[in-house]
Write a protein that holds these residues in place. Structure first.
Motif, PDB file in Angstrom:
ATOM      1  N   THR A  22       1.265  -4.356  14.770  1.00 55.68           N
ATOM      2  CA  THR A  22       0.051  -3.856  14.106  1.00 55.68           C
ATOM      3  C   THR A  22      -1.197  -4.594  14.573  1.00 55.68           C
ATOM      4  N   SER A  32       6.906  -9.960   3.773  1.00 60.15           N
ATOM      5  CA  SER A  32       6.167  -8.714   3.525  1.00 60.15           C
ATOM      6  C   SER A  32       6.693  -7.544   4.343  1.00 60.15           C
ATOM      7  N   THR A  33       7.996  -7.531   4.633  1.00 59.52           N
ATOM      8  CA  THR A  33       8.542  -6.502   5.521  1.00 59.52           C
ATOM      9  C   THR A  33       8.914  -5.201   4.812  1.00 59.52           C
ATOM     10  N   ALA A  34       8.886  -5.159   3.492  1.00 54.57           N
ATOM     11  CA  ALA A  34       9.348  -3.970   2.768  1.00 54.57           C
ATOM     12  C   ALA A  34       8.595  -2.712   3.199  1.00 54.57           C
ATOM     13  N   ASN A  35       7.265  -2.797   3.286  1.00 56.67           N
ATOM     14  CA  ASN A  35       6.483  -1.623   3.660  1.00 56.67           C
ATOM     15  C   ASN A  35       6.793  -1.168   5.075  1.00 56.67           C
ATOM     16  N   ALA A  36       7.037  -2.098   5.973  1.00 58.00           N
ATOM     17  CA  ALA A  36       7.351  -1.741   7.355  1.00 58.00           C
ATOM     18  C   ALA A  36       8.675  -0.978   7.429  1.00 58.00           C
ATOM     19  N   TYR A  37       9.655  -1.386   6.621  1.00 52.61           N
ATOM     20  CA  TYR A  37      10.925  -0.648   6.602  1.00 52.61           C
ATOM     21  C   TYR A  37      10.754   0.712   5.929  1.00 52.61           C
ATOM     22  N   ARG A  38       9.947   0.775   4.874  1.00 53.27           N
ATOM     23  CA  ARG A  38       9.670   2.072   4.236  1.00 53.27           C
ATOM     24  C   ARG A  38       9.038   3.032   5.236  1.00 53.27           C
ATOM     25  N   GLU A  39       8.096   2.513   6.017  1.00 51.71           N
ATOM     26  CA  GLU A  39       7.443   3.338   7.022  1.00 51.71           C
ATOM     27  C   GLU A  39       8.439   3.793   8.088  1.00 51.71           C
ATOM     28  N   ASP A  77      10.256   6.625   6.554  1.00 51.59           N
ATOM     29  CA  ASP A  77       9.350   7.772   6.451  1.00 51.59           C
ATOM     30  C   ASP A  77       9.171   8.458   7.799  1.00 51.59           C
TER      31      ASP A  77
END
Length: 390
Positions: free
Chosen positions: A135, A175-182, A185
């Protein structure tokens, strides 16, 4: 392991790193190249920078870049955010690096991404680990990484293996949760499909995997993606074996693709599939790996996927350095990276790219392997599995 608190702390240190003083690399004498890697601590990635150094040493032995030798500094961040900030400032300001290449770190991208942007220096990352590696406008990893790797693995399961009931269990570090969610997705947008189970409740300290494999069986999962590192993946399969779960395919990311894991899994690994971010390194007959294998053997660097990443990062940077006319400065290297046309390699399914984007993830392809009876790995996909429109 201390991975979770380390990555969480990285978020707090990042703003401090961004305030570091700007300085430019030397335009005479050796060409200073650096990297920041986790070389000591509970989780290390030494092969990446070792492989990069091997490439640079061979370039120097053959006359350097237009007669100039490469001076390579591999700084150790110790897996610690504060040490990472100090290491990066030393490489940029004191060593006056014109570029970075071959790094592999738990925390460097997240901590130092703002610093690299401020100092207008580019980083050809050997192994991207944390979300910041994918990112940043100034960092471009050569590997697929765990987040895009999750997308490719799910795509392989649903579109190539034609499995419908797919589940995922993620170990969340920092803070990796959002990256895995993405990552999930992206797969859903590509395929129009949804996971049967998407559990992000595991952590680096999770050691009892029995409740999770039982949940997978109860839900009717045909395949399960688990992102755990090697010892966690082995524990996962052993827990499934103890519960006599034999009808689920276990899908793991690149961190499980090791010779040690195959040997540890033994017969229990018959339902295991792992992702390879590069041309599978255990394939001794692969023509794509011939020069890499010879270079690593010559310099006594262990033959691992981390070494593949470091080798490729260094090779790509050398190509860029050779394209620069006149003095090689940080400004010229950064401009050359921004203007770079994609660089193909037989070791990856897609060309390496940099450019002027706000984020970089050019390697959106993988091959898949399975443990064999000899304690090694067999290639399941001779052709690269690529995300559509990647």
């Amino acid at each position: 392991m201390r991975i979770a608190p380390l990555l969480a702390a990285a978020v707090l240190v990042a703003p401090l790193a961004a305030c570091a003083d700007d300085s430019s690399g030397s335009a005479s004498g050796p060409i200073n190249i650096g990297s920041v890697s986790t070389l000591s601590g509970p989780v290390t990635f030494p092969e990446a920078s070792q492989a990069a150094r091997a490439v640079f040493d061979d370039v120097n032995a053959n006359g350097g870049i237009n007669g100039r030798k490469i001076a390579y500094t591999a700084a150790d961040d110790k897996g610690d955010p504060a040490s990472a900030a100090l290491a990066a400032r030393d490489v940029i300001q004191n060593k006056k690096a014109v570029a970075l290449a071959g790094g592999a770190s738990l925390v460097d991208c997240q901590v130092n991404g703002p610093l690299y942007k401020r100092n207008k220096i580019t980083d050809v990352r050997g192994i991207g680990v944390d979300p910041g590696c994918f990112t940043s406008p100034n960092i471009s990893p050569v590997n697929t990484g765990p987040f895009f790797g999750s997308t490719v693995t799910l795509y392989y399961a649903s579109e190539k293996l034609k499995l419908n009931k797919i589940c995922a269990f993620f170990s969340i570090i920092g803070s990796t949760a959002n990256a895995y969610r993405e990552g999930v997705d992206r797969w859903s947008k590509i395929t129009g499909k949804k996971l049967l189970v998407n559990d992000l409740s595991l952590s680096a300290s999770t050691t009892d995997f029995t409740p999770y494999v039982l949940r997978a069986r109860s839900a009717g999962c045909e395949a399960v993606l688990f992102n755990g590192v090697e010892p966690m993946s082995i524990g996962w399969v052993k827990a499934a074996q103890a519960q006599k779960i034999n009808n689920i395919k276990w899908l793991f990311l690149a961190s499980t693709y090791t010779v040690e894991a195959s040997k540890a899994l033994g017969p229990a690994g018959k339902n295991v599939v792992a992702l390879s971010e590069f041309e599978p390194y255990t394939d001794e007959q692969s023509a794509a790996n011939k020069d890499w294998r010879a270079t690593m053997t010559k310099h006594k660097v262990p033959l691992t996927a981390f070494a593949q990443g470091g080798y490729l990062a260094a090779q790509h940077l050398v190509t860029v350095l050779r394209s620069i006319k006149g003095d090689i400065t940080r400004e010229k290297v950064t401009k050359a990276m921004e203007d770079l046309k994609p660089l193909p390699s037989d070791m990856t399914g897609m060309p390496f790219a940099f450019g002027t984007g706000d984020a970089h993830a050019s390697n959106l392809a993988a091959k898949f392997v399975k443990p064999d009876a000899k304690g090694g790995w067999s290639v399941l996909t001779p052709e690269w599995v690529k995300l559509p429109n990647a």
